[in-house]
Write a protein that holds these residues in place. Structure first.
Motif, mmCIF file in Angstrom:
data_model
loop_
_atom_site.group_PDB
_atom_site.id
_atom_site.type_symbol
_atom_site.label_atom_id
_atom_site.label_comp_id
_atom_site.label_asym_id
_atom_site.label_seq_id
_atom_site.Cartn_x
_atom_site.Cartn_y
_atom_site.Cartn_z
ATOM 1 N N ALA A 1 4.517 -2.014 3.917
ATOM 2 C CA ALA A 1 3.878 -3.055 4.740
ATOM 3 C C ALA A 1 3.339 -2.482 6.043
ATOM 4 O O ALA A 1 2.445 -3.072 6.659
ATOM 5 C CB ALA A 1 4.873 -4.171 5.025
ATOM 6 N N ASP A 2 3.898 -1.332 6.484
ATOM 7 C CA ASP A 2 3.361 -0.676 7.671
ATOM 8 C C ASP A 2 2.114 0.136 7.339
ATOM 9 O O ASP A 2 1.146 0.149 8.107
ATOM 10 C CB ASP A 2 4.428 0.232 8.292
ATOM 11 C CG ASP A 2 5.650 -0.552 8.747
ATOM 12 O OD1 ASP A 2 5.476 -1.725 9.137
ATOM 13 O OD2 ASP A 2 6.758 0.007 8.713
ATOM 14 N N ALA A 3 2.140 0.838 6.205
ATOM 15 C CA ALA A 3 0.984 1.639 5.816
ATOM 16 C C ALA A 3 -0.173 0.772 5.336
ATOM 17 O O ALA A 3 -1.341 1.099 5.554
ATOM 18 C CB ALA A 3 1.384 2.625 4.727
ATOM 19 N N PHE A 4 0.158 -0.352 4.678
ATOM 20 C CA PHE A 4 -0.868 -1.267 4.179
ATOM 21 C C PHE A 4 -0.524 -2.670 4.659
ATOM 22 O O PHE A 4 -0.025 -3.497 3.891
ATOM 23 C CB PHE A 4 -0.924 -1.224 2.648
ATOM 24 C CG PHE A 4 -1.120 0.144 2.085
ATOM 25 C CD1 PHE A 4 -2.389 0.708 2.002
ATOM 26 C CD2 PHE A 4 -0.038 0.894 1.650
ATOM 27 C CE1 PHE A 4 -2.573 1.969 1.484
ATOM 28 C CE2 PHE A 4 -0.208 2.156 1.125
ATOM 29 C CZ PHE A 4 -1.484 2.708 1.055
ATOM 30 N N PRO A 5 -0.766 -2.965 5.945
ATOM 31 C CA PRO A 5 -0.301 -4.240 6.523
ATOM 32 C C PRO A 5 -0.997 -5.443 5.913
ATOM 33 O O PRO A 5 -2.129 -5.377 5.453
ATOM 34 C CB PRO A 5 -0.645 -4.084 8.010
ATOM 35 C CG PRO A 5 -1.748 -3.083 8.044
ATOM 36 C CD PRO A 5 -1.498 -2.140 6.924
ATOM 37 N N ILE A 6 -0.283 -6.544 5.934
ATOM 38 C CA ILE A 6 -0.793 -7.796 5.402
ATOM 39 C C ILE A 6 -1.368 -8.623 6.555
ATOM 40 O O ILE A 6 -0.786 -8.704 7.634
ATOM 41 C CB ILE A 6 0.336 -8.578 4.696
ATOM 42 C CG1 ILE A 6 0.867 -7.760 3.510
ATOM 43 C CG2 ILE A 6 -0.139 -9.939 4.231
ATOM 44 C CD1 ILE A 6 2.055 -8.391 2.822
ATOM 45 N N ASN A 7 -2.498 -9.232 6.335
ATOM 46 C CA ASN A 7 -3.147 -10.064 7.338
ATOM 47 C C ASN A 7 -2.538 -11.461 7.300
ATOM 48 O O ASN A 7 -2.977 -12.330 6.550
ATOM 49 C CB ASN A 7 -4.653 -10.117 7.071
ATOM 50 C CG ASN A 7 -5.397 -10.867 8.167
ATOM 51 O OD1 ASN A 7 -4.796 -11.344 9.133
ATOM 52 N ND2 ASN A 7 -6.712 -10.970 8.026
#
Length: 863
Positions: free
Chosen positions: A497-503
């Motif tokens: 979730a840090d490398a590919f954060p959710i909007n």
């Protein structure tokens, strides 16, 4: 019919019922006892055909039951008619018959069964403790209708009957014939045991040699023939009665066996249950030893629990009852005994691996070991400034694991880096940096001292201390390592979730305002509106550079010193979502497919194959899903070049030159701590792997294993590779993937656990693949990391489920009236069980806190 449990033909006459425990009227057993007391009994009869058996049985009738010659001939002719069997049909056969048969059931115009053929209740009792009895019962009129005669040779249907696969090899049949015959005025009874097993042609449903026969025919006024036949079949199905029937020399011996059966009988009150209900087979049955010694006080299960009563839950067993941990009193005495014990098995350690199940184990453990090596390699690189990295972890795991599997006493053990070793490496590197010492040279001397201390422990047979490890210690250690696997897999997934954060602020109405553009300010004059032409990237159009900026990729923009501007630049919600779906799906699929062996779907062979390859099938399925979706999920990255991670180091560490001479002596102090760490970590895992519940046949090798680990410390220290000890969770997964179960099992009976497929080839293949993984990088890069993290979670949960602690934790949440009937609950007060569990949980929490601090290096000592 019976094979261990009773099966009945359903009312439609087309299928067998589900196996169930036979429920007998008590009166039928008393009637059977009377029949055995007064009827003919022929023990060790020499006969080669069913006709010969019938003739001798008619001649041996007691005077009060002797038949007239004409009745005897009619009875013999009736018995020699071919009985109608109910074969087990496949789905294709049923569909074919449904399409071809002009009439079904008992409609008008359809042929009916010959009543004379309905008197046969034929069966098969096995020397292995099973009983197989197809059942047909009915009436025969005074004039029997013409029917086919019993064949002297097996029919094609018998030879092709797939049901024979359920029968263990070497089995023999018993036949029971009961029925009503109108022309008889008094019952005809005979119990026959043949001297040798004889094939009786087409009498049985499957072609097997026959040993026992029981015949009960009589006038219609007695209505209990059916139930007496079922009682006889149930007796022949009982393992203790089988022993009596095999060795009985007189009628009194057989009657004593029946009395022993009646002594164990349990009576259910008629108004408290439904007699028509079918009792399902239990998951486990009492052993013959427990039945024969039920009143012996030293045979009663004790407080730590009978594992059969605990639901086949594997508990830490102690192998110290054997010779593995007995002291010899001589230097290296235990080591020499280990070598002598394991040497005769060395050839079979390779031949026993020639089984498809081993291929599944190799692929499963290889992927688990690769993931573990990458994880620990990355953490080692961060802790040691890449003095040890992913490549060193790969090469070290391959070399150490290969050598260990080749020469160790327990080759099913999988070596790996562990958490306490990682903590020590981090502390050692920090100490070396603070005191201007060469880290690898300092580490070399520590490794040499550890190897020396390990050899001393082997020479003095220190491994005998393993006998003092208790259930408390083993369960605490296994639970902690399992929880670490579960925690690390979840932690890795949450880090996505840090490398590919959710909007989280995404709103559909604001979709027109979401954008991301590239800002290349250094290429443009901040005063002029046109870009400078010097050093202009070749992909920018000279005619319309501003328009071209909108088509730049993220990589191109960052490579030319630009940065991204916009509200949607940092959000990749689809990657995080699909990663968690892959993670959860892999875990659930592994669990479901592993349990598919006990499913009701598909034949037993298919279920076994799917269960053996459960993890591989789950990995392939979700790799395919990831490839179809085409999202850029994080993939497995394997080093593609054979060179040290840190260019400042080489492949050989020299003992002198970089550090003062006294470092080689001072290194003995931290080496003592590492020796304790290695000894405890290695031996606790070895005890868990050598549980009695695994039924290992080739013995353990505690001293030999410790020697191999100690000598490997020398090689890995000289080459600057990580140190390795037994990995508990991966080794348990290796053991579970090699479980052997009986190929044939009676309907309704659980397959018997036969032990573990003990061999060296799976471990050797795993570590050979580890070594060549560098050359398989183009293939391995397509495996998503979330899939491998799901496998990690499955391994941790499976290892946690293998200990009794989890059962006792569940008891804390279950009211007393709903608690399972565990054996230890019958002998230990519930409050003491809860107290023991709570203390274990508190100690486990303390170990977890300790593991999370810099004091984790003393974690094995605290265990």
């Amino acid at each position: 019919r019976w094979i261990k449990f009773e099966e009945k033909v359903e009312d439609g006459g087309e299928r067998w019922s589900t196996p169930h425990v036979p429920a007998l009227p008590l009166h039928s057993l008393f009637q059977l006892r009377t029949c055995l007391q007064k009827g003919a009994m022929l023990l060790d009869l020499d006969a080669t055909s069913f006709k010969e058996i019938i003739d001798k049985a008619l001649c041996e009738q007691p005077e009060e039951a002797e038949l007239q010659p004409t009745l005897g001939e009619r009875l013999a002719a009736l018995l020699l008619l071919q009985p109608r069997h109910q074969p087990t049909k496949s789905l294709l056969q049923i569909l074919a018959e449904f399409g071809l048969s002009p009439c079904r059931g008992r409609r008008h115009g359809c042929p009916t069964r010959n009543p004379a053929q309905d008197i046969a209740h034929t069966g098969h009792s096995l020397a292995h403790g099973f009983c197989f009895l197809p059942f047909f019962a009915g009436k025969a009129k005074g004039r029997s209708e013409p029917g086919a005669q019993l064949s002297k040779t097996p029919l094609k249907e018998q030879l092709r009957n797939q049901f024979k696969k359920k029968v263990p090899p070497g089995s023999e049949a018993a036949h029971v014939v009961v029925g009503e015959v109108e022309f008889l005025e008094k019952p005809f009874t005979a119990f026959i045991r043949l001297r040798h097993g004889v094939s009786l042609g087409s009498l049985a449903e499957v072609a097997l040699p026959s040993r026992f026969l029981f015949i009960l025919l009589g006038p219609p006024k007695m209505k209990a023939y059916h139930e007496v036949g079922r009682a006889m079949a149930t007796l022949l199905m009982d393992e203790l009665f089988q022993r009596v029937a095999w060795h009985a020399e007189h009628r009194e011996d057989l009657m004593a066996g029946m009395e022993a059966f009646l002594d164990e009988l349990i009576v259910l009150p008629p108004g408290k249950w439904d007699p028509s209900a079918r009792i399902p087979p239990p998951s486990c049955l009492p052993s013959l030893r427990r039945r024969t010694a039920v009143n012996s006080p030293d045979q009663q299960p004790h407080g730590n629990g009978d594992m059969a009563g605990a639901g086949h839950r594997a508990s830490p067993g102690h192998p110290h009852c054997g010779e593995e941990l007995e002291r010899t009193g001589r230097l290296f005495g235990g080591l020499l005994r280990d070598i002598r014990r394991k040497a005769p098995w060395y050839g079979s350690d390779f031949s026993d691996a020639l089984h498809p199940q081993c291929l599944s184990a190799v692929l499963y453990i290889y992927l688990a070991t690769v993931t573990n090596a990458i994880t620990f390699g990355g953490m080692l690189g961060d802790a040691t400034d890449n003095m040890q990295g992913v490549l060193e972890s790969f090469l070290g795991t391959a070399f150490a694991g290969f050598i260990f599997c080749l020469f160790s006493g327990q080759p099913l053990t999988i070596l790996s880096s562990t958490g306490p070793v990682l903590v020590f490496e981090r502390l050692l590197f920090s100490f070396s940096q603070d005191h201007s010492l060469d880290y690898l040279e300092f580490r070399l001397w520590i490794g040499l001292w550890v190897a020396f201390f390990g050899v001393v422990l082997v020479a003095t047979e220190a491994s005998h201390l393993v006998r003092y490890f208790t259930r408390f210690t083993e369960e605490g250690f296994c639970a902690l390592i399992s929880l670490i696997f579960i925690y690390d897999s979840l932690k890795k997934m949450l880090s996505l979730a840090d490398a590919f954060p959710i909007n989280w602020q995404y709103r559909l109405d604001n979709v027109t305002s979401y954008s991301c553009t590239c800002n290349l300010r250094r290429l443009f004059n901040p005063i002029l509106t046109c870009p400078t032409t010097t050093h202009l990237p070749p992909f920018l159009s000279m005619q319309s550079p501003l328009a071209t900026l909108a088509g730049l990729s993220r990589t191109q923009c960052l490579d030319w010193g630009g940065h991204l501007l916009g509200t949607s630049c940092q959000y990749v919600p689809d990657v995080t979502l699909i990663s968690f779906l892959l993670f959860g799906g892999t875990f659930l699929s592994c669990t479901a497919l592993k349990r598919f062996r006990s499913s009701r779907y598909f034949p037993a062979g298919v279920r076994k194959l799917v269960s053996d390859f459960a993890v591989i099938l789950a990995i392939l399925a979700f790799c395919a899903i990831d490839a179809i979706l085409g999202l850029e999920t994080p993939k497995l990255l394997v080093p593609s070049e054979l060179k040290p991670t840190n260019p400042a180091r080489g492949w050989i560490v020299f003992p002198f030159g970089a550090n003062p001479w006294w470092v080689c002596l001072v290194s003995a102090v931290p080496a003592v701590l590492v020796t304790i760490l290695i000894f405890m970590d290695q031996q606790i895992t070895a005890v868990i792997l050598n549980r009695r519940e695994y039924k290992l046949q080739k013995g353990a090798g505690f001293h030999l294993d410790l020697l191999c680990v100690s000598l490997l410390m020398v090689v890995t220290s000289v080459t600057g590779l990580p140190w390795y000890v037994s990995a508990t969770v991966i080794s348990l997964a290796h053991m579970e993937s090699l479980r052997k179960e009986s190929e044939t099992s009676a309907p309704g009976e659980q397959p018997e656990f036969l032990g573990i497929r003990e061999q060296r080839l799976t471990g050797l293949a795993v570590f050979i693949l580890m070594g060549v993984s560098v050359f398989m990088a183009p293939v391995l890069k397509h495996i998503p990391m979330p899939v491998l993290y799901g496998v990690f979670l499955h391994m941790g949960v499976a290892a946690l489920n293998s200990i009794q602690l989890l059962d006792r934790v569940r008891l804390l949440l279950v009211p007393a009236k709903h608690q399972p009937d565990l054996a230890y609950l019958r002998h230990v007060p519930l409050r003491r069980v809860h107290l023991f569990t709570v203390i274990q949980l508190l100690c486990l929490a303390l170990l977890w806190v300790l593991k999370s601090t810099t004091a984790a290096i003393i974690f094995p000592v605290m265990v």
